[in-house]
Write an enzyme that holds these catalytic residues in place. Structure first.
Site, PDB file in Angstrom:
ATOM      1  N   CYS A  21      44.765  45.269  38.240  1.00 26.09           N
ATOM      2  CA  CYS A  21      44.904  45.063  36.792  1.00 26.09           C
ATOM      3  C   CYS A  21      46.348  44.713  36.422  1.00 26.09           C
ATOM      4  CB  CYS A  21      44.463  46.314  36.038  1.00 26.09           C
ATOM      5  SG  CYS A  21      42.783  46.844  36.423  1.00 26.09           S
ATOM      6  N   SER A  22      47.293  45.474  36.964  1.00 27.92           N
ATOM      7  CA  SER A  22      48.705  45.286  36.634  1.00 27.92           C
ATOM      8  C   SER A  22      49.349  44.124  37.381  1.00 27.92           C
ATOM      9  CB  SER A  22      49.492  46.561  36.965  1.00 27.92           C
ATOM     10  OG  SER A  22      49.055  47.642  36.189  1.00 27.92           O
TER      11      SER A  22
END
Length: 198
Positions: free
Chosen positions: A86-87
């Site tokens: 996600c990051s």
């Protein structure tokens, strides 16, 4: 024994294994042609903000119609703030392409996760993405439950979370929808794919 193996397979995070039943799952609650607001009636999201902003707004939420109606929106959901893919990949793929979305007439790019809005705010600031992307929390997973886009990630100590997905929504109508096979995948829900679907 087969049932136990199937359950373990379906909850595997690293291997992304699924049982035959879940692999064949259709996302009946949300599909191309669906109205996203009608599919999740009476659901609101929580715009990313600091705690003080939450208090001063009396913990206001944002109805889905305010996000989607009369607008062209690209929305992507992901398992959680501060997590690996996600990051490191998913959010950056959208942040780095926001000008291309604007050039295609997109009014807003929205990121949503099953997190509180304060965590989403800190994460957005950490990624330096808050100016490019609108971040929303789905603190109780009601939005993702309504869309049938939840995933049990208890094996990774995350509990009930969002599938990794993306959609192009025009005036509330879903024009394109992409859902990853496993939460660790980023094959169909990244910005490059949805750009080609607009």
């Amino acid at each position: 024994m087969a049932l136990l193996i199937a359950k373990r397979s379906s909850s595997s995070v690293l291997g992304g294994l699924r049982t035959a039943a879940s692999a064949a799952k259709t996302y009946a609650s949300i599909a191309v042609g669906s109205d996203i607001v009608s599919t999740a009636p009476n659901v609101s999201l929580q715009k990313a903000r600091s705690w003080d902003e939450g208090v001063s707004s009396k913990f206001a939420t944002t109805p889905l119609k305010d996000i989607f109606k009369g607008k062209k929106v690209v929305i992507f959901g992901l398992p959680g703030a501060y997590t690996g893919v996600c990051s490191q990949q998913h959010v950056p793929s959208y942040k780095n392409n926001v000008e291309k979305f604007k050039a295609k007439g997109i009014d807003s790019v929205v990121c949503v996760a099953v997190n509180d809005p304060y965590t989403m705010n800190g994460w957005a600031e950490n990624l330096k993405a808050k100016d490019a992307i609108e971040f929303y929390g789905d603190f109780d997973a009601s939005f993702h439950k309504s869309l049938d886009l939840t995933k049990d990630l208890s094996a990774a100590l995350l509990g009930l979370r969002s599938e990794r997905w993306s959609a192009y929504v025009e005036d509330g109508k879903v024009k394109a929808l992409n859902v990853e096979e496993a939460p660790s995948d980023l094959k169909v829900s990244g910005a490059e794919v949805i750009l080609g679907q607009i």
